[in-house]
Design a protein around this motif. Sequence first.
Motif, PDB file in Angstrom:
ATOM      1  N   ALA A  91       8.741  21.722 137.835  1.00  0.00           N
ATOM      2  CA  ALA A  91       9.691  21.176 138.415  1.00  0.00           C
ATOM      3  C   ALA A  91       9.578  19.621 138.574  1.00  0.00           C
ATOM      4  O   ALA A  91       8.706  19.363 138.915  1.00  0.00           O
ATOM      5  CB  ALA A  91      10.105  22.019 139.898  1.00  0.00           C
ATOM      6  N   PRO A  92      10.630  18.786 138.799  1.00  0.00           N
ATOM      7  CA  PRO A  92      10.382  17.450 139.159  1.00  0.00           C
ATOM      8  C   PRO A  92       9.661  17.200 140.591  1.00  0.00           C
ATOM      9  O   PRO A  92       9.673  17.898 141.417  1.00  0.00           O
ATOM     10  CB  PRO A  92      12.130  16.948 139.493  1.00  0.00           C
ATOM     11  N   LYS A  93       8.884  16.322 140.715  1.00  0.00           N
ATOM     12  CA  LYS A  93       8.091  16.017 141.916  1.00  0.00           C
ATOM     13  C   LYS A  93       8.914  16.033 143.287  1.00  0.00           C
ATOM     14  O   LYS A  93       8.530  16.370 144.223  1.00  0.00           O
ATOM     15  CB  LYS A  93       7.524  14.642 141.714  1.00  0.00           C
ATOM     16  N   ASP A 117      -1.012  21.922 139.462  1.00  0.00           N
ATOM     17  CA  ASP A 117      -1.234  20.524 139.096  1.00  0.00           C
ATOM     18  C   ASP A 117       0.059  19.667 139.428  1.00  0.00           C
ATOM     19  O   ASP A 117       1.107  19.615 138.976  1.00  0.00           O
ATOM     20  CB  ASP A 117      -1.418  20.443 137.204  1.00  0.00           C
ATOM     21  N   ILE A 118      -0.433  18.759 140.280  1.00  0.00           N
ATOM     22  CA  ILE A 118       0.717  17.794 141.236  1.00  0.00           C
ATOM     23  C   ILE A 118       0.563  16.323 140.472  1.00  0.00           C
ATOM     24  O   ILE A 118       1.304  15.702 141.224  1.00  0.00           O
ATOM     25  CB  ILE A 118       0.534  17.925 142.582  1.00  0.00           C
ATOM     26  N   SER A 119      -0.190  16.214 139.420  1.00  0.00           N
ATOM     27  CA  SER A 119      -0.174  14.863 139.044  1.00  0.00           C
ATOM     28  C   SER A 119       1.230  14.836 138.015  1.00  0.00           C
ATOM     29  O   SER A 119       1.644  15.669 137.410  1.00  0.00           O
ATOM     30  CB  SER A 119      -1.482  14.639 138.417  1.00  0.00           C
ATOM     31  N   GLY A 120       1.614  13.634 137.795  1.00  0.00           N
ATOM     32  CA  GLY A 120       2.528  13.142 136.745  1.00  0.00           C
ATOM     33  C   GLY A 120       4.098  13.299 137.433  1.00  0.00           C
ATOM     34  O   GLY A 120       4.246  13.867 138.852  1.00  0.00           O
ATOM     35  N   THR A 121       4.880  13.314 136.868  1.00  0.00           N
ATOM     36  CA  THR A 121       6.394  13.142 137.179  1.00  0.00           C
ATOM     37  C   THR A 121       6.908  14.703 137.402  1.00  0.00           C
ATOM     38  O   THR A 121       7.767  15.122 137.857  1.00  0.00           O
ATOM     39  CB  THR A 121       7.369  12.494 136.249  1.00  0.00           C
ATOM     40  N   GLN A 122       6.362  15.695 136.538  1.00  0.00           N
ATOM     41  CA  GLN A 122       6.725  16.857 136.329  1.00  0.00           C
ATOM     42  C   GLN A 122       5.227  18.053 136.823  1.00  0.00           C
ATOM     43  O   GLN A 122       4.653  18.335 136.054  1.00  0.00           O
ATOM     44  CB  GLN A 122       6.950  17.312 135.011  1.00  0.00           C
ATOM     45  N   PRO A 123       5.244  18.132 138.220  1.00  0.00           N
ATOM     46  CA  PRO A 123       3.983  18.932 138.650  1.00  0.00           C
ATOM     47  C   PRO A 123       4.407  20.394 138.217  1.00  0.00           C
ATOM     48  O   PRO A 123       5.477  20.902 138.055  1.00  0.00           O
ATOM     49  CB  PRO A 123       4.311  18.995 140.021  1.00  0.00           C
ATOM     50  N   SER A 124       3.080  21.210 138.003  1.00  0.00           N
ATOM     51  CA  SER A 124       3.545  22.499 137.501  1.00  0.00           C
ATOM     52  C   SER A 124       2.459  23.321 138.588  1.00  0.00           C
ATOM     53  O   SER A 124       1.601  22.980 139.055  1.00  0.00           O
ATOM     54  CB  SER A 124       3.062  22.828 136.150  1.00  0.00           C
TER      55      SER A 124
END
Length: 355
Positions: A180-182, A203-210
């Motif tokens: 989902a988007p941050k 994984d909360i790094s980047g613009t698309q955390p998963s």
Amino acid sequence: MSRTLVQPVGQKRLTNVAVVRLRKHGQRFEIACFPNKVLSWRARVEKDIDEVLQSHTVYSNVSKGVLAKSKELIKAFGTDDQTKICIEILEKGELQVSGKEREAQLSSQFRDIATIVMEKTINPDTRRPYTITMIERLMHEIHFAVDPNLTSKEQALKVIKKLIEHFPIKRAPLRVRFTAPKSNFTGLMEKVAEWNATVISNDISGTQPSIVCEIEPSILHSCEERLKDVQGRVEVLSVSAHAEGGPSVEQHDNVEVPQAVAAKESDAVAEISETMQKQSISTEIQGNAQGKQQRRCKECDVLVDDKLYREHCKSGWHKHNYTRHKNGLPPLSQEECMVEMELVDSKKDLKDYDF
């Protein structure tokens, strides 16, 4: 002048035949094939037509040896080429299955269903899959019968529901990745908590955390619908998540099995054996009440119905006791035999896991 026995040459007897029948334009056409070859031809395993057909001849009735007339063939198929007509009947016709061929087909499908059940289920205590032999025993215990008109997967799902009602077994969870988007990641975490999902990693790094987690297979479609609220998406990583392990080959001999894990394996087997014992006792009482004729098996030291004696001699219980009898050991009951065989399988399987 010696007398010789003259055999008739104008009569051909077709024995051990698999008949394929096709009705077209109100007429019945049949061809004579070799048993077990029709299914191989339709599965594109067998490609030589001569290995499938006993003769390149179209019959009106194979059992009586009545040949189809040329006028009827031209009217129904537009040609009198026997080989082309035989191929069409072979592709579109209905196979008149013999008893042995039907039995082989059902036995193969039973094994396929058991394999699917094994892949989609786990022991809830150890999170390990049951062995294929154990699954087949449980399927026999619930008196499962194969339906040739349904696919193996459809029947496997029905079997799993019945097994869950009687034995300690459950569906293996799905391992999925939610993205989902941050800005909406907090909402995604709330939904994951609502679904009682087991979080594996995130994984909360980047613009698309998963986030990677395990969920029940039955809620997958509802998850896809509700993820639209947070502009998220779901990706299935594994359709059957089992407990993982992975020691190297050199480490197999040095793996020590914790007592707690071994106890869980023994408890699960004991629970299943207790349930099967209750079912076998009730079956024995019903058989005695009906006054059926029975025979004694000296290897297993039990009374078995005459109709079931042949099947009993083919069972794993009888074979196991037969081996013990040859080695001078006393016989085991069905429950003791099942527990002993399952523990042996468990010890073999535990070597493949890293605790």
